[in-house]
Design an enzyme around this catalytic site. Structure first.
Site, PDB file in Angstrom:
ATOM      1  N   ILE A  33       0.841  -1.202   0.000  1.00 21.83           N
ATOM      2  CA  ILE A  33       0.000   0.000   0.000  1.00 21.83           C
ATOM      3  C   ILE A  33       0.881   1.259   0.000  1.00 21.83           C
ATOM      4  O   ILE A  33       0.589   2.252  -0.662  1.00 21.83           O
ATOM      5  CB  ILE A  33      -0.964   0.002   1.214  1.00 21.83           C
TER       6      ILE A  33
ATOM      7  N   LEU B  64      12.765  -2.953   4.678  1.00 22.04           N
ATOM      8  CA  LEU B  64      12.694  -3.923   3.562  1.00 22.04           C
ATOM      9  C   LEU B  64      12.416  -5.350   4.021  1.00 22.04           C
ATOM     10  O   LEU B  64      12.620  -6.282   3.248  1.00 22.04           O
ATOM     11  CB  LEU B  64      13.959  -3.860   2.680  1.00 22.04           C
TER      12      LEU B  64
ATOM     13  N   ALA C  10       4.410   1.280   8.199  1.00 14.18           N
ATOM     14  CA  ALA C  10       5.378   0.225   8.556  1.00 14.18           C
ATOM     15  C   ALA C  10       4.824  -0.672   9.642  1.00 14.18           C
ATOM     16  O   ALA C  10       4.322  -0.200  10.668  1.00 14.18           O
ATOM     17  CB  ALA C  10       6.690   0.857   9.014  1.00 14.18           C
TER      18      ALA C  10
ATOM     19  N   SER D 283      -7.186  -0.975  10.622  1.00 19.76           N
ATOM     20  CA  SER D 283      -7.809  -2.096   9.918  1.00 19.76           C
ATOM     21  C   SER D 283      -9.237  -2.300  10.408  1.00 19.76           C
ATOM     22  O   SER D 283      -9.543  -2.063  11.585  1.00 19.76           O
ATOM     23  CB  SER D 283      -6.984  -3.350  10.231  1.00 19.76           C
TER      24      SER D 283
ATOM     25  N   TYR E  58      -2.006  -9.438  15.916  1.00 20.60           N
ATOM     26  CA  TYR E  58      -2.010  -8.410  14.866  1.00 20.60           C
ATOM     27  C   TYR E  58      -3.148  -7.415  15.103  1.00 20.60           C
ATOM     28  O   TYR E  58      -2.942  -6.207  15.174  1.00 20.60           O
ATOM     29  CB  TYR E  58      -2.145  -9.045  13.467  1.00 20.60           C
TER      30      TYR E  58
ATOM     31  N   LYS F 133      -3.190  -3.298  16.358  1.00 15.21           N
ATOM     32  CA  LYS F 133      -3.824  -2.156  15.670  1.00 15.21           C
ATOM     33  C   LYS F 133      -4.740  -1.406  16.635  1.00 15.21           C
ATOM     34  O   LYS F 133      -4.771  -0.175  16.671  1.00 15.21           O
ATOM     35  CB  LYS F 133      -4.632  -2.644  14.461  1.00 15.21           C
TER      36      LYS F 133
ATOM     37  N   PHE G 154     -10.508  -1.880   4.647  1.00 13.53           N
ATOM     38  CA  PHE G 154     -11.197  -3.165   4.523  1.00 13.53           C
ATOM     39  C   PHE G 154     -10.242  -4.100   3.754  1.00 13.53           C
ATOM     40  O   PHE G 154      -9.156  -4.349   4.240  1.00 13.53           O
ATOM     41  CB  PHE G 154     -12.622  -2.957   3.991  1.00 13.53           C
TER      42      PHE G 154
ATOM     43  N   ASN H 201      -3.473 -14.036   1.738  1.00  8.62           N
ATOM     44  CA  ASN H 201      -4.696 -13.341   1.325  1.00  8.62           C
ATOM     45  C   ASN H 201      -5.254 -13.916   0.025  1.00  8.62           C
ATOM     46  O   ASN H 201      -4.526 -14.484  -0.785  1.00  8.62           O
ATOM     47  CB  ASN H 201      -4.430 -11.833   1.194  1.00  8.62           C
ATOM     48  N   LEU H 202      -6.546 -13.742  -0.143  1.00  6.70           N
ATOM     49  CA  LEU H 202      -7.259 -14.415  -1.224  1.00  6.70           C
ATOM     50  C   LEU H 202      -6.778 -14.010  -2.627  1.00  6.70           C
ATOM     51  O   LEU H 202      -6.479 -14.871  -3.456  1.00  6.70           O
ATOM     52  CB  LEU H 202      -8.763 -14.117  -1.094  1.00  6.70           C
TER      53      LEU H 202
ATOM     54  N   PHE I   1     -11.779 -21.536   2.028  1.00 10.11           N
ATOM     55  CA  PHE I   1     -11.949 -21.886   3.437  1.00 10.11           C
ATOM     56  C   PHE I   1     -13.401 -21.723   3.869  1.00 10.11           C
ATOM     57  O   PHE I   1     -13.845 -20.626   4.194  1.00 10.11           O
ATOM     58  CB  PHE I   1     -11.049 -21.001   4.312  1.00 10.11           C
TER      59      PHE I   1
HETATM   60  P1  NAD Z   1       3.466  -4.568   3.510  1.00 10.97           P
HETATM   61  O1  NAD Z   1       4.043  -5.640   4.328  1.00 10.97           O
HETATM   62  O2  NAD Z   1       3.487  -4.728   2.032  1.00 10.97           O
HETATM   63  O3  NAD Z   1       4.122  -3.162   3.873  1.00 10.97           O
HETATM   64  C1  NAD Z   1       4.628  -2.886   5.149  1.00 10.97           C
HETATM   65  C2  NAD Z   1       6.019  -2.317   4.971  1.00 10.97           C
HETATM   66  O4  NAD Z   1       6.561  -2.041   6.272  1.00 10.97           O
HETATM   67  C3  NAD Z   1       6.979  -3.304   4.289  1.00 10.97           C
HETATM   68  O5  NAD Z   1       7.607  -2.677   3.195  1.00 10.97           O
HETATM   69  C4  NAD Z   1       7.973  -3.665   5.378  1.00 10.97           C
HETATM   70  O6  NAD Z   1       9.262  -3.911   4.865  1.00 10.97           O
HETATM   71  C5  NAD Z   1       7.908  -2.433   6.271  1.00 10.97           C
HETATM   72  N1  NAD Z   1       8.308  -2.700   7.659  1.00 10.97           N
HETATM   73  C6  NAD Z   1       7.896  -3.720   8.445  1.00 10.97           C
HETATM   74  N2  NAD Z   1       8.476  -3.627   9.647  1.00 10.97           N
HETATM   75  C7  NAD Z   1       9.257  -2.517   9.625  1.00 10.97           C
HETATM   76  C8  NAD Z   1      10.100  -1.895  10.567  1.00 10.97           C
HETATM   77  N3  NAD Z   1      10.288  -2.413  11.794  1.00 10.97           N
HETATM   78  N4  NAD Z   1      10.741  -0.764  10.218  1.00 10.97           N
HETATM   79  C9  NAD Z   1      10.583  -0.238   8.981  1.00 10.97           C
HETATM   80  N5  NAD Z   1       9.813  -0.794   8.043  1.00 10.97           N
HETATM   81  C10 NAD Z   1       9.142  -1.919   8.357  1.00 10.97           C
HETATM   82  O7  NAD Z   1       1.958  -4.357   4.003  1.00 10.97           O
HETATM   83  P2  NAD Z   1       0.777  -3.509   3.358  1.00 10.97           P
HETATM   84  O8  NAD Z   1      -0.267  -4.458   2.904  1.00 10.97           O
HETATM   85  O9  NAD Z   1       1.306  -2.480   2.446  1.00 10.97           O
HETATM   86  O10 NAD Z   1       0.204  -2.831   4.680  1.00 10.97           O
HETATM   87  C11 NAD Z   1       0.633  -1.548   5.102  1.00 10.97           C
HETATM   88  C12 NAD Z   1      -0.024  -1.229   6.429  1.00 10.97           C
HETATM   89  O11 NAD Z   1      -1.442  -1.316   6.279  1.00 10.97           O
HETATM   90  C13 NAD Z   1       0.343  -2.187   7.547  1.00 10.97           C
HETATM   91  O12 NAD Z   1       0.476  -1.442   8.743  1.00 10.97           O
HETATM   92  C14 NAD Z   1      -0.849  -3.116   7.630  1.00 10.97           C
HETATM   93  O13 NAD Z   1      -1.020  -3.646   8.912  1.00 10.97           O
HETATM   94  C15 NAD Z   1      -1.984  -2.169   7.278  1.00 10.97           C
HETATM   95  N6  NAD Z   1      -3.146  -2.861   6.724  1.00 10.97           N
HETATM   96  C16 NAD Z   1      -2.999  -3.675   5.646  1.00 10.97           C
HETATM   97  C17 NAD Z   1      -4.101  -4.350   5.140  1.00 10.97           C
HETATM   98  C18 NAD Z   1      -3.968  -5.298   3.972  1.00 10.97           C
HETATM   99  O14 NAD Z   1      -4.877  -6.107   3.760  1.00 10.97           O
HETATM  100  N7  NAD Z   1      -2.903  -5.236   3.179  1.00 10.97           N
HETATM  101  C19 NAD Z   1      -5.356  -4.166   5.717  1.00 10.97           C
HETATM  102  C20 NAD Z   1      -5.465  -3.322   6.813  1.00 10.97           C
HETATM  103  C21 NAD Z   1      -4.355  -2.661   7.311  1.00 10.97           C
HETATM  104  C1  WQD Z   2     -10.575 -13.168   2.417  1.00 10.16           C
HETATM  105  C2  WQD Z   2     -11.502 -14.360   2.334  1.00 10.16           C
HETATM  106  C3  WQD Z   2     -10.790 -16.290   3.597  1.00 10.16           C
HETATM  107  C4  WQD Z   2      -7.255 -17.219   1.268  1.00 10.16           C
HETATM  108  C5  WQD Z   2      -7.071 -10.154   6.285  1.00 10.16           C
HETATM  109  C6  WQD Z   2      -6.782  -9.715   7.692  1.00 10.16           C
HETATM  110  C7  WQD Z   2      -7.297  -8.332   7.913  1.00 10.16           C
HETATM  111  C8  WQD Z   2      -6.754  -7.383   6.836  1.00 10.16           C
HETATM  112  C9  WQD Z   2      -6.967  -7.917   5.455  1.00 10.16           C
HETATM  113  C10 WQD Z   2      -4.812  -6.334   7.675  1.00 10.16           C
HETATM  114  C11 WQD Z   2     -11.689 -15.065   3.676  1.00 10.16           C
HETATM  115  C12 WQD Z   2     -10.827 -16.581   2.103  1.00 10.16           C
HETATM  116  C13 WQD Z   2      -8.397 -16.626   1.732  1.00 10.16           C
HETATM  117  C14 WQD Z   2      -7.345 -18.522   0.668  1.00 10.16           C
HETATM  118  C15 WQD Z   2      -9.712 -18.487   1.037  1.00 10.16           C
HETATM  119  N1  WQD Z   2      -5.366  -7.190   6.952  1.00 10.16           N
HETATM  120  N2  WQD Z   2      -9.607 -17.246   1.618  1.00 10.16           N
HETATM  121  N3  WQD Z   2      -8.586 -19.108   0.577  1.00 10.16           N
HETATM  122  O1  WQD Z   2      -9.067 -12.539   6.225  1.00 10.16           O
HETATM  123  O2  WQD Z   2     -10.678 -10.828   5.262  1.00 10.16           O
HETATM  124  O3  WQD Z   2      -8.491 -10.113   6.080  1.00 10.16           O
HETATM  125  O4  WQD Z   2      -6.480  -9.258   5.358  1.00 10.16           O
HETATM  126  O5  WQD Z   2      -5.303  -5.591   8.462  1.00 10.16           O
HETATM  127  O6  WQD Z   2      -6.923  -7.945   9.175  1.00 10.16           O
HETATM  128  O7  WQD Z   2      -7.416 -10.613   8.571  1.00 10.16           O
HETATM  129  O8  WQD Z   2      -8.596 -11.394   3.997  1.00 10.16           O
HETATM  130  O9  WQD Z   2      -7.729 -12.123   1.826  1.00 10.16           O
HETATM  131  O10 WQD Z   2      -7.051 -13.407   3.910  1.00 10.16           O
HETATM  132  O11 WQD Z   2      -9.380 -13.583   3.087  1.00 10.16           O
HETATM  133  O12 WQD Z   2     -10.786 -19.052   0.931  1.00 10.16           O
HETATM  134  O13 WQD Z   2      -6.341 -19.139   0.261  1.00 10.16           O
HETATM  135  O14 WQD Z   2     -10.904 -15.325   1.471  1.00 10.16           O
HETATM  136  O15 WQD Z   2     -11.268 -17.382   4.311  1.00 10.16           O
HETATM  137  O16 WQD Z   2     -13.011 -15.499   3.700  1.00 10.16           O
HETATM  138  P1  WQD Z   2      -9.290 -11.309   5.462  1.00 10.16           P
HETATM  139  P2  WQD Z   2      -8.082 -12.634   3.175  1.00 10.16           P
END
Ligand code: NAD
Ligand code: WQD
Length: 350
Positions: free
Chosen positions: A15, A36, A84, A127, A152, A156, A181, A202-203, A221
């Site tokens: 992101i 990284l 991060a 999240s 996790y 948050k 989301f 993730n899916l 799942f």
């Molecule tokens: P990502 O893992 O791709 O990005 C996180 C980045 O943080 C990575 O580049 C990693 O190298 C860096 N990082 C981790 N620990 C670090 C540290 N100690 N110091 C410096 N850098 C560090 O994840 P993302 O999907 O881009 O998510 C970004 C943020 O959004 C995260 O905080 C995550 O929890 C939150 N978030 C993500 C999702 C999702 O589904 N992807 C959903 C809700 C919230």
């Molecule tokens: C989506 C749906 C799985 C993989 C997670 C974190 C949440 C947020 C986003 C950071 C679910 C199903 C998945 C697979 C499957 N991250 N699935 N087979 O669980 O909604 O959210 O990521 O904040 O906190 O919990 O996302 O993409 O893992 O799953 O059937 O191989 O897909 O069961 O119903 P989720 P997801």
């Protein structure tokens, strides 16, 4: 007009890289801090190439106060977008200390360094998981944070509470908590996308790897949830919409206090709907088998996105077909993510 300089922690991740790109396109200067551990410098090189603008990359750890102090002394940072952190829900159950250390400890170190440097404007990646298992859908920001079932999610929730307390303690703080989301999709060029290490949790990354032939089939799942087709329902949103949400949130940082917004589309889609859409758009079969429910999964949730629309002027503009065709373009052009240079030329969005 010269826009301000934004520190993007975790900017080399999924992101963060898309948001850095959008900030550069909007005229901001960008400093990325990332250790990284789950990010890629290649992503940042591509961000510079796509935008035609340079950014500053600092390899460092968010928990390293000396590194943060040096960064703030060398750069006149106007606001921080804090991505991060560690994000694998399952891994967090086995490694709670690592998750609290990085996600909570890292956020504390960042806030202390910001305070010392006189920087009080912060956007935090939260999240939808903080609503907990008992919240009725759609989730609205007025609902309380619920119980969390893994470190996790708890991390948050703890950071959110810490930031609220901080802004109560000192009115110079202006903080936006963005509750994402389910972000999916990729930059329309196909050059920037999600590059999970190992087996995707993730899916969408999993489906994309099946479509491109890296994995034989998907496990779905659970097929007995109380949803229309028995599979879980989520609110998937395009990562470029999410990136725009961060740019919009910067505009809210003129107000003191903590402000919380859902970033979602307001629409729920099932696992099987996602599989069918991916098959249609990629024109590839996605073989799947039903498997037992994954521990901790909720049957269905989606956002009430109206507050972000009313107060930030933000609305998810991209639909399901954009999300999937952009994911597919990224996966097709980069079957092994950033680790290969199979295709480094720029492609248009069409
Ligand atoms: P990502 O893992 O791709 O990005 C996180 C980045 O943080 C990575 O580049 C990693 O190298 C860096 N990082 C981790 N620990 C670090 C540290 N100690 N110091 C410096 N850098 C560090 O994840 P993302 O999907 O881009 O998510 C970004 C943020 O959004 C995260 O905080 C995550 O929890 C939150 N978030 C993500 C999702 C999702 O589904 N992807 C959903 C809700 C919230
Ligand atoms: C989506 C749906 C799985 C993989 C997670 C974190 C949440 C947020 C986003 C950071 C679910 C199903 C998945 C697979 C499957 N991250 N699935 N087979 O669980 O909604 O959210 O990521 O904040 O906190 O919990 O996302 O993409 O893992 O799953 O059937 O191989 O897909 O069961 O119903 P989720 P997801």
């Amino acid at each position: 007009m010269q826009k301000s300089k934004i520190l993007v922690t975790g900017g080399a991740g999924y992101i963060g890289s898309h948001t850095s790109l959008m900030l550069l396109e909007e005229g901001y200067e960008v400093v990325v801090l990332d250790n990284l551990i789950n990010g890629s410098q290649e992503a940042l090189r591509r961000v510079e190439h796509i935008t035609g603008r340079p950014l500053t990359f600092i390899k460092g750890d968010i928990r390293d106060r000396a590194c943060l102090d040096q960064l703030f002394s060398e750069h006149d940072i106007d606001a921080v977008i804090h991505f991060a952190g560690l994000k694998a829900v399952g891994e967090s159950v086995g490694q709670p200390l690592a998750y609290y250390d990085t996600n909570l400890g890292g956020s504390l170190a960042l806030c202390r360094a910001m305070q010392a440097a006189g920087v009080f404007r912060l956007v935090f990646s939260s999240s939808a998981t903080v609503y907990g298992p008992d919240a009725p859908v759609p989730y609205h920001e007025s609902m309380p944070r619920g119980g969390t079932s893994n470190p996790y999610g708890t991390s948050k929730s703890m950071v959110e509470k810490t930031l609220e307390d901080l802004s109560h303690s000192d009115e110079r703080w202006s903080i936006v908590l963005l509750r994402y989301f389910n972000p999916i999709g990729a930059h329309p060029s196909g050059r920037l996308g999600e590059d999970p290490q190992g087996v995707p949790n993730n899916l969408l990354p999993y489906i994309a790897q099946v479509a491109v032939g890296r994995r034989p089939s998907l496990k779905v799942f659970g097929d007995d949830y109380a949803t229309e087709d028995g599979t879980c329902v989520r609110d998937y949103l395009h990562v470029m919409d999410l990136a725009e949400g961060h740019v919009s949130a910067l505009g809210r940082l003129s107000l003191p206090g903590t402000h919380v917004y859902n970033l979602g589309t307001g629409q729920g889609l099932s696992v099987l709907q996602m599989v069918e859409a991916f098959e249609r758009i990629s024109e590839r079969p996605i073989p799947y088998q039903f498997a037992p429910r994954r521990e901790g999964d909720l049957a269905a949730f989606w956002a009430d996105p109206h507050k972000a629309q009313q107060e930030l002027g933000w609305l998810a503009r991209r639909g399901l077909d954009d999300m999937i065709s952009d994911t597919w373009r990224w996966q097709r052009q980069n079957p092994h993510g950033y680790r290969t240079e199979i295709n480094t030329t720029s492609h248009g969005a069409s």
